[in-house]
Design a protein around this motif. Structure first.
Motif, short mmCIF file in Angstrom:
data_model
loop_
_atom_site.label_atom_id
_atom_site.label_comp_id
_atom_site.label_asym_id
_atom_site.label_seq_id
_atom_site.Cartn_x
_atom_site.Cartn_y
_atom_site.Cartn_z
N ASP A 31 0.87 -1.17 0.00
CA ASP A 31 0.00 0.00 0.00
C ASP A 31 0.91 1.22 0.00
O ASP A 31 1.67 1.44 0.95
CB ASP A 31 -0.89 -0.02 1.24
N GLU A 32 0.84 2.01 -1.06
CA GLU A 32 1.73 3.16 -1.20
C GLU A 32 1.47 4.23 -0.14
O GLU A 32 2.38 5.00 0.18
CB GLU A 32 1.58 3.78 -2.59
N THR A 33 0.27 4.28 0.39
CA THR A 33 -0.07 5.30 1.39
C THR A 33 0.52 4.97 2.75
O THR A 33 1.13 5.82 3.40
CB THR A 33 -1.60 5.43 1.51
N THR A 34 0.35 3.71 3.20
CA THR A 34 0.76 3.32 4.55
C THR A 34 2.10 2.60 4.59
O THR A 34 2.64 2.41 5.68
CB THR A 34 -0.30 2.41 5.18
N ARG A 35 2.60 2.14 3.43
CA ARG A 35 3.82 1.34 3.31
C ARG A 35 3.67 -0.01 4.02
O ARG A 35 4.65 -0.63 4.41
CB ARG A 35 5.06 2.08 3.83
N ARG A 36 2.46 -0.50 4.17
CA ARG A 36 2.20 -1.83 4.71
C ARG A 36 2.22 -2.81 3.54
O ARG A 36 1.84 -2.45 2.42
CB ARG A 36 0.86 -1.90 5.43
N ALA A 37 2.64 -4.06 3.80
CA ALA A 37 2.84 -5.00 2.71
C ALA A 37 2.37 -6.40 3.07
O ALA A 37 2.31 -6.78 4.24
CB ALA A 37 4.32 -5.04 2.34
N ALA A 38 2.08 -7.18 2.02
CA ALA A 38 1.80 -8.61 2.15
C ALA A 38 2.62 -9.33 1.09
O ALA A 38 2.83 -8.82 -0.01
CB ALA A 38 0.33 -8.91 1.95
N LEU A 39 3.10 -10.52 1.44
CA LEU A 39 3.76 -11.40 0.48
C LEU A 39 2.79 -12.51 0.12
O LEU A 39 2.17 -13.11 1.00
CB LEU A 39 5.03 -12.01 1.07
N ILE A 40 2.66 -12.79 -1.17
CA ILE A 40 1.78 -13.85 -1.65
C ILE A 40 2.66 -14.95 -2.23
O ILE A 40 3.52 -14.70 -3.08
CB ILE A 40 0.81 -13.32 -2.71
N ASP A 41 2.47 -16.17 -1.73
CA ASP A 41 3.17 -17.37 -2.23
C ASP A 41 4.69 -17.24 -2.21
O ASP A 41 5.36 -17.37 -3.24
CB ASP A 41 2.68 -17.71 -3.65
N PRO A 42 5.28 -17.04 -1.02
CA PRO A 42 6.74 -16.90 -0.94
C PRO A 42 7.45 -18.26 -1.05
O PRO A 42 7.83 -18.87 -0.07
CB PRO A 42 6.95 -16.26 0.43
N ARG A 50 10.68 0.18 1.31
CA ARG A 50 10.48 0.90 2.57
C ARG A 50 9.13 0.56 3.19
O ARG A 50 8.40 1.42 3.67
CB ARG A 50 10.64 2.41 2.36
N ALA A 51 8.82 -0.73 3.17
CA ALA A 51 7.53 -1.20 3.66
C ALA A 51 7.72 -2.07 4.89
O ALA A 51 8.82 -2.53 5.19
CB ALA A 51 6.82 -2.00 2.56
N GLU A 52 6.62 -2.27 5.59
CA GLU A 52 6.60 -3.18 6.73
C GLU A 52 5.68 -4.33 6.40
O GLU A 52 4.52 -4.13 6.03
CB GLU A 52 6.12 -2.46 7.99
N LEU A 53 6.20 -5.55 6.53
CA LEU A 53 5.43 -6.74 6.18
C LEU A 53 4.39 -7.02 7.25
O LEU A 53 4.70 -7.09 8.44
CB LEU A 53 6.38 -7.93 6.02
N ASP A 54 3.13 -7.19 6.82
CA ASP A 54 2.02 -7.47 7.72
C ASP A 54 1.53 -8.90 7.67
O ASP A 54 0.93 -9.39 8.62
CB ASP A 54 0.82 -6.57 7.40
N ALA A 55 1.71 -9.60 6.52
CA ALA A 55 1.12 -10.92 6.38
C ALA A 55 1.73 -11.68 5.22
O ALA A 55 2.32 -11.10 4.31
CB ALA A 55 -0.39 -10.81 6.17
N ILE A 56 1.54 -13.01 5.27
CA ILE A 56 1.82 -13.90 4.16
C ILE A 56 0.49 -14.53 3.77
O ILE A 56 -0.20 -15.12 4.62
CB ILE A 56 2.85 -14.99 4.54
N TRP A 57 0.12 -14.40 2.49
CA TRP A 57 -1.12 -14.99 1.96
C TRP A 57 -0.74 -16.07 0.97
O TRP A 57 0.13 -15.87 0.12
CB TRP A 57 -1.95 -13.94 1.24
N LEU A 58 -1.41 -17.23 1.05
CA LEU A 58 -1.12 -18.33 0.14
C LEU A 58 -2.32 -18.61 -0.76
O LEU A 58 -3.43 -18.79 -0.27
CB LEU A 58 -0.78 -19.60 0.93
N THR A 59 -2.06 -18.68 -2.06
CA THR A 59 -3.13 -19.10 -2.98
C THR A 59 -3.36 -20.60 -2.84
O THR A 59 -4.47 -21.08 -3.09
CB THR A 59 -2.80 -18.77 -4.45
#
Length: 181
Positions: free
Chosen positions: A20-31, A46-55
């Protein structure tokens, strides 16, 4: 929204970083692999990772989770029908000649009709079994993340395109309708 595609591991699986460009919060999908490289991508944004989402939980989609969780404690989201596959990731890796560190247990379940949030962004979860029993499509903000193929959302239909190649981004288009996230 920033979407970065990172092709990782010997099976060249596409992992996605959503920021999210506004908050710099991030999720990784299928790492799938290369946790250090995925974490470096988060840092570079320059983001902070909040979650890992798996398909889904095939070995090429979960191999980087343990390494990521050693560096940062974030919840892992997976559909419950993927739990047996997730729980045997290290064993499945051996079938392909891969050494995969078994990821810790997932934290949260994905469900059909559920929503995911990262910063101010919202994504819908659609259970789409087929490729895997608990496969889901994560869609919103004009993109859809699913196994093996990138999709664009176009006038009420999901249209397939060949999967992204190294460094490509998922196709972008308007959301399914005005009520879609």
């Amino acid at each position: 929204m920033i979407v970065r595609t990172l092709t990782v591991g010997p099976l060249e699986e596409n992992a996605y970083l959503v920021v999210d460009e506004t908050t710099r919060r991030a999720a990784l999908i299928d790492p799938g692999e290369e946790p250090e490289r995925l974490l470096e991508a988060v840092k570079n944004e320059r983001a902070e990772l909040d979650a890992i989402w798996l398909t889904h939980a095939h070995v090429d989609h979960v191999g980087g989770i343990a390494g990521i969780l050693r560096a940062t404690k974030v919840p892992v989201f997976v559909h419950p029908r993927e739990k047996p596959i997730y729980d045997s990731a290290a064993q499945h890796g051996l079938v392909f000649g891969l050494r995969v560190e078994q990821p810790p247990p997932p934290d949260r379940e994905l469900a059909d009709g559920g929503t995911l949030h990262v910063g101010t962004l919202t994504f819908a979860v659609i259970h789409t079994p087929g490729h895997a029993p608990g496969h889901v499509v994560i869609h919103g903000n004009g993109v859809a993340f699913r196994a093996m193929l990138a999709s664009r959302l176009d006038k009420g239909a999901i249209r397939s395109a060949p999967g992204p190649r190294r460094g490509a981004n998922p196709l972008r288009a308007p959301a399914l309708d005005s009520t879609a996230p």
